[in-house]
Design a protein around this motif. Structure first.
Motif, PDB file in Angstrom:
ATOM      1  N   ALA A 240      16.473  -1.644  10.799  1.00 22.99           N
ATOM      2  CA  ALA A 240      15.848  -0.701  11.178  1.00 22.99           C
ATOM      3  C   ALA A 240      15.836  -1.423  12.580  1.00 22.99           C
ATOM      4  CB  ALA A 240      14.522  -0.096  10.233  1.00 22.99           C
TER       5      ALA A 240
ATOM      6  N   ILE B 200      11.782  -1.691   4.056  1.00 21.73           N
ATOM      7  CA  ILE B 200      12.156  -0.505   5.209  1.00 21.73           C
ATOM      8  C   ILE B 200      13.303   0.489   4.075  1.00 21.73           C
ATOM      9  CG2 ILE B 200      14.484   0.014   7.103  1.00 21.73           C
ATOM     10  CD1 ILE B 200      11.826  -1.490   8.417  1.00 21.73           C
ATOM     11  N   LYS B 201      13.666   0.089   3.472  1.00 23.17           N
ATOM     12  CA  LYS B 201      14.195   0.377   2.323  1.00 23.17           C
ATOM     13  C   LYS B 201      13.782   1.430   1.653  1.00 23.17           C
ATOM     14  CE  LYS B 201      17.299  -0.255  -2.334  1.00 23.17           C
ATOM     15  NZ  LYS B 201      17.733  -1.124  -3.317  1.00 23.17           N
TER      16      LYS B 201
ATOM     17  N   THR C  73      13.117   4.775   4.212  1.00 20.76           N
ATOM     18  CA  THR C  73      14.080   5.617   4.225  1.00 20.76           C
ATOM     19  C   THR C  73      14.183   5.975   2.928  1.00 20.76           C
ATOM     20  OG1 THR C  73      15.656   4.046   4.520  1.00 20.76           O
ATOM     21  CG2 THR C  73      15.076   4.072   6.509  1.00 20.76           C
ATOM     22  N   SER C  74      13.695   6.187   2.043  1.00 21.18           N
ATOM     23  CA  SER C  74      13.670   6.793   0.432  1.00 21.18           C
ATOM     24  C   SER C  74      13.222   7.864   0.591  1.00 21.18           C
ATOM     25  CB  SER C  74      13.443   5.984  -0.225  1.00 21.18           C
ATOM     26  OG  SER C  74      12.578   5.534  -0.454  1.00 21.18           O
TER      27      SER C  74
ATOM     28  N   LYS D  47       6.963  13.878   4.210  1.00 22.40           N
ATOM     29  CA  LYS D  47       6.063  13.641   5.768  1.00 22.40           C
ATOM     30  C   LYS D  47       4.382  13.811   6.203  1.00 22.40           C
ATOM     31  CE  LYS D  47       7.754  17.518   8.470  1.00 22.40           C
ATOM     32  NZ  LYS D  47       8.534  17.971   9.139  1.00 22.40           N
TER      33      LYS D  47
ATOM     34  N   LEU E 175       5.759   9.639   4.604  1.00 23.28           N
ATOM     35  CA  LEU E 175       6.305   9.136   5.658  1.00 23.28           C
ATOM     36  C   LEU E 175       5.813   9.917   7.497  1.00 23.28           C
ATOM     37  CD1 LEU E 175       9.028   8.262   6.991  1.00 23.28           C
ATOM     38  CD2 LEU E 175      10.079  10.460   6.265  1.00 23.28           C
TER      39      LEU E 175
ATOM     40  N   SER F  68       5.932   8.037  11.875  1.00 24.00           N
ATOM     41  CA  SER F  68       6.127   7.894  12.397  1.00 24.00           C
ATOM     42  C   SER F  68       5.032   8.104  14.095  1.00 24.00           C
ATOM     43  CB  SER F  68       7.427   8.117  13.434  1.00 24.00           C
ATOM     44  OG  SER F  68       6.928   9.458  14.105  1.00 24.00           O
TER      45      SER F  68
END
Length: 381
Positions: free
Chosen positions: A28, A115-116, A119-120, A126, A158, A160
């Motif tokens: 990423a 990271i895997k 992103t899954s 979220k 999830l 950000s």
């Protein structure tokens, strides 16, 4: 400004452009050692690639971690994406005993696995984060985004950095004076108002709460949250400093009891003895004749009782039951004086679980350095 095409980067070591592109994708664009984003200048905001490809086994015979049969191995298993600082650091000869092949391989695997996992997630997983940090007396507190995101990934949530709202009072000491409490209440009111507005606008259906600070402020924060929206409150564990809830069977049990009957049924105190025992000698003189109730931890109060999320759920159930029993014993009760010795998540839950329409006001008292409890603020008013 568009990000530079990875394939356009020339590499004298002959690394295949597809390998470069795959490495940036699997990481990423973050350094696999310190997690810095290497596809954007954080100072200028310009999108550019400044990450470097570092070898685990050395590219040349005289390089760090050199192994003859591994020389010039440019496949992705032998490459780390690193920021220039980490790249230089791991290749210093004097550092070789620390940055071993095993260490670097584990760092690469842990980063790429993380990271895997991140992103899954689907969009249904979220969450919007509310981060609250406030100094406790003169103790400066810290809470890194990295620690938060690690805990969220364990819970398969999830988010950000753009979806984090922060309440940061670390520029002020946590003082026992009304100017401080009044000012911070006003700040929380304004931030939570904007936070809830953003929730609705961005259509979030889940929020995650991370908080460290004076207990009265965290109780007040909880009282301003909507108890109808799906919410997860996280705990900072002292054994390991992790924010991830532990797995296993919940062990904490709580006990509600009447400690003393007073002369006036309109004057009630509630002691919350969980992370410590409330010393009655530290109570204000004018409340010692109140009806006194206690919600305590079965066994000895201690800092580490809150291990699993279910321990917190069980507390919430017992706390709301305790408030209901007090209301039944004291009809038309307007307020309860609360003396808390609780961890941060419990403080937030105390405020959040109140019935805004029917529960009494809670007058929260605070103590520090074993001094007498002093009134701080009122919630649910």
């Amino acid at each position: 400004m568009p990000i530079t095409n990875v394939k356009e980067i020339k590499d004298a070591r002959g690394i295949d452009p597809n390998t470069k592109a795959l490495l940036f994708a699997k990481t990423a664009g973050r350094c696999e050692l310190c997690n810095k984003l290497t596809i954007k200048d954080v100072t200028t905001g310009v999108n550019l690639i400044w990450g470097e490809m570092a070898h685990i086994y050395a590219f040349s015979e005289g390089g760090p971690r050199a192994q003859v049969d591994k020389l010039r191995k440019n496949d992705i298993e032998n490459l780390l994406l690193a920021c220039p600082n980490c790249h230089e650091k791991i290749d210093k000869g004097v550092q070789e005993k620390y940055y071993t092949v095993k260490y670097l391989q584990e760092s690469k695997k842990n980063h790429e696995d993380r990271i895997k996992l991140a992103t899954s997630f689907s969009s249904e997983q979220k969450t919007k984060v509310l981060k609250t940090v406030a100094n406790i007396n003169n103790e400066i507190v810290k809470l890194s985004n990295f620690d938060m995101f690690q805990a969220l990934m364990v819970e398969k949530l999830l988010t950000s950095e753009e979806n984090c709202e922060e309440i940061n009072f670390t520029q002020n000491s946590g003082l026992n004076n009304q100017t401080y409490w009044k000012s911070k209440k006003q700040d929380i009111d304004e931030i939570i108002k904007n936070f809830i507005s953003d929730l609705k606008r961005e259509k979030f259906e889940h929020i995650s709460i991370f908080g460290i600070g004076p207990i009265p402020l965290l109780m007040y924060l909880g009282s301003k949250l909507d108890n109808k929206i799906n919410t997860k409150v996280f705990q900072r564990h002292r054994d390991g400093e992790s924010w991830s809830w532990k797995k296993g069977i919940p062990k904490a049990e709580y006990n509600f009891s009447v400690k003393k009957k007073g002369s006036d049924k309109n004057k009630v105190s509630l002691l919350l003895s969980l992370s410590g025992t409330i010393n009655r000698n530290l109570l204000p003189t004018n409340v010692k004749e109140n009806y006194m109730y206690e919600l305590s931890l079965k066994g000895s109060p201690n800092y580490n009782f809150l291990q699993t999320e279910k321990d917190l759920f069980h507390f919430e159930k017992d706390f709301t039951t305790a408030i209901s029993k007090i209301k039944n014993n004291h009809p038309n009760l307007k307020s309860i004086d609360v003396f808390p010795a609780v961890p941060a998540p419990v403080a937030i839950i105390c405020g959040r679980s109140l019935n805004k329409n029917s529960d009494p006001k809670l007058r929260i008292f605070n103590t520090s350095n074993k001094k007498k409890f002093v009134y701080s603020l009122t919630i649910n008013n």
